[in-house]
Scaffold this active site. Structure first.
Site, mmCIF file in Angstrom:
data_model
loop_
_atom_site.group_PDB
_atom_site.id
_atom_site.type_symbol
_atom_site.label_atom_id
_atom_site.label_comp_id
_atom_site.label_asym_id
_atom_site.label_seq_id
_atom_site.Cartn_x
_atom_site.Cartn_y
_atom_site.Cartn_z
ATOM 1 N N ARG A 191 -31.655 29.997 -8.975
ATOM 2 C CA ARG A 191 -30.740 31.086 -9.334
ATOM 3 C C ARG A 191 -30.902 32.286 -8.406
ATOM 4 O O ARG A 191 -29.954 33.016 -8.142
ATOM 5 C CB ARG A 191 -30.968 31.501 -10.787
ATOM 6 C CG ARG A 191 -30.487 30.468 -11.783
ATOM 7 C CD ARG A 191 -30.575 30.979 -13.210
ATOM 8 N NE ARG A 191 -31.941 31.334 -13.594
ATOM 9 C CZ ARG A 191 -32.294 31.774 -14.802
ATOM 10 N NH1 ARG A 191 -31.367 31.944 -15.729
ATOM 11 N NH2 ARG A 191 -33.545 32.048 -15.074
ATOM 12 N N LYS B 189 -51.475 15.918 -19.016
ATOM 13 C CA LYS B 189 -51.588 17.256 -18.415
ATOM 14 C C LYS B 189 -51.974 18.292 -19.467
ATOM 15 O O LYS B 189 -52.734 19.226 -19.184
ATOM 16 C CB LYS B 189 -50.259 17.635 -17.761
ATOM 17 C CG LYS B 189 -50.223 19.053 -17.132
ATOM 18 C CD LYS B 189 -51.292 19.236 -16.078
ATOM 19 C CE LYS B 189 -50.996 20.386 -15.126
ATOM 20 N NZ LYS B 189 -50.778 21.678 -15.789
ATOM 21 N N GLY C 214 -35.631 25.113 -8.948
ATOM 22 C CA GLY C 214 -36.738 26.013 -9.269
ATOM 23 C C GLY C 214 -37.659 26.113 -8.072
ATOM 24 O O GLY C 214 -38.471 25.214 -7.838
ATOM 25 N N GLU D 1 -59.512 22.464 -19.055
ATOM 26 C CA GLU D 1 -59.598 23.596 -18.126
ATOM 27 C C GLU D 1 -59.997 24.865 -18.866
ATOM 28 O O GLU D 1 -60.851 25.635 -18.395
ATOM 29 C CB GLU D 1 -58.249 23.759 -17.440
ATOM 30 C CG GLU D 1 -58.120 24.918 -16.489
ATOM 31 C CD GLU D 1 -56.684 25.052 -16.023
ATOM 32 O OE1 GLU D 1 -56.046 26.069 -16.354
ATOM 33 O OE2 GLU D 1 -56.188 24.127 -15.342
ATOM 34 N N TYR D 2 -59.393 25.097 -20.026
ATOM 35 C CA TYR D 2 -59.760 26.270 -20.828
ATOM 36 C C TYR D 2 -61.252 26.251 -21.134
ATOM 37 O O TYR D 2 -61.947 27.267 -21.025
ATOM 38 C CB TYR D 2 -58.995 26.256 -22.154
ATOM 39 C CG TYR D 2 -57.572 26.761 -22.132
ATOM 40 C CD1 TYR D 2 -56.761 26.605 -21.020
ATOM 41 C CD2 TYR D 2 -57.028 27.365 -23.261
ATOM 42 C CE1 TYR D 2 -55.451 27.045 -21.031
ATOM 43 C CE2 TYR D 2 -55.716 27.813 -23.276
ATOM 44 C CZ TYR D 2 -54.929 27.650 -22.150
ATOM 45 O OH TYR D 2 -53.635 28.081 -22.162
#
Length: 351
Positions: free
Chosen positions: A31, A189, A7, A196-197
């Site tokens: 990919r 996390k 990734g 964070e929101y």
């Protein structure tokens, strides 16, 4: 040290670059062949597929996945489980649901394979700033891979030391922490993103109030203000108690365009906020601010305010997140996970 990375998007590619800068060897796969080819030109070893990656890694292997949570991560882990062997370690550095991690860890442990969940914060700026890492997994796996975590983390930098920390864990001061067993990293996390929101919502509402308090038709005569929100954001950056990276990003966006005309204020939620609220319900923990911040994002998709443009600007600043196109849902439930090839029980977050 050698690490496989699967990734190579906004964060995965920069993780590879940061590691290679420090002298670590990386075998990479995506990919889409283009990012892998670019990294290979910088010194990474390019794998043609997962089987080829495993063949190019020396045992005991370590493979880091930086993929969207859900079906793609589940499928990749299931394929890797049939290719790696006892003593190898698989790491999910995306924003996965912690209960999925517990299940994966149990299934892989039965095959003698270590599994680690690493909550990774740093967004698109991690290459230069480093990544804050919240790590779950067995102590022996953490100890072996600590050189990787130490390089990816930001280090002490110029942050003033916290007083009264004598005798405490030194790694947290470097920006990485072994939080506990499998699932603990992504749980921490998850809560981080829920907070964070709330912080983002507070800034958004505050700047909305400043803008609306400026003299305009319909306000009482005492509101004879003409606030310059761009300058207010800048002065708050200098010694105020609300100084933060989120404020830095807000000030930068307002300096570029005080009207934030490039944003509609349609604010996505990437999954972690919902999971945080779910955990608050399961643990009977009052979380009014975090819950309200999540619901405010739902409302933003119906009626937009200047405050929601501020939210959009912050998300673009730290994570490169773009607003959803009209008519495209921001997030939604997906199928229930029943085995290693199923998808997550929760909305898919972006890594």
């Amino acid at each position: 040290m050698q690490l496989g990375v699967i990734g190579l998007g906004r964060m995965g590619g920069n993780i590879v670059r940061r590691l290679m800068r420090a002298g670590h060897d990386c075998v990479v796969y995506d990919r889409d062949p283009k990012p892998g080819q670019a990294l290979a030109a910088d010194g990474a070893v390019l794998a043609s597929d997962l089987k080829d990656m495993v063949a190019k890694l020396q045992a005991p292997r370590a493979i880091w996945l930086m993929l969207p949570a859900g079906k793609i991560t589940e499928g990749t882990l299931a394929e890797l489980a049939g290719l790696v062997g006892p003593g190898d370690t698989l790491i999910d550095g995306g924003n996965a649901f912690w209960k999925d991690d517990v299940r994966r860890g149990r299934e892989l442990a039965a095959k003698g394979i270590h599994y680690m969940d690493v909550g990774t914060s740093g967004g698109v700026h991690g290459l230069e700033r480093g990544y804050c890492l919240m790590i779950g997994g067995a102590s022996e796996a953490f100890d072996r891979l600590e050189p990787i975590f130490k390089v990816l983390a930001p280090g002490k930098g110029e942050i003033e030391p916290t007083r009264h920390r004598e005798g405490r864990n030194p790694t947290s001061e470097e920006g990485y922490l072994h939080c506990g067993p499998v699932g603990s990293g992504h749980f921490v996390k998850m809560v981080h993103n829920g907070i964070e929101y709330g912080m983002m919502q507070a800034f958004a509402e505050g700047f909305d109030l400043l803008r609306n308090a400026s003299a305009k038709e319909g306000l009482p005569p005492d509101y004879g203000f003409d606030f310059d929100v761009t300058e207010i954001a800048e002065v708050w950056r200098r010694g105020s108690v609300v100084t933060s990276w989120l404020l830095d990003l807000t000030a930068e966006a307002l300096a570029a365009d005080e009207e934030l005309a490039a944003y509609t204020g349609n604010v996505s939620d990437s999954g972690e906020g919902r999971w945080t609220v779910d955990a608050a319900v399961e643990t009977a923990t009052p979380a009014e601010v975090l819950t309200s911040a999540l619901f405010a994002r739902f409302r933003s998709r119906v009626d937009h305010t200047f405050g929601e443009k501020v939210l959009s600007a912050m998300r673009a600043g730290f994570g490169g997140h773009v607003e959803p196109k009209p008519g495209v849902p921001s997030a939604g439930p997906v199928a229930v996970a029943t085995d290693a090839t199923s998808v997550s029980t929760s909305p898919r977050p972006k890594a």
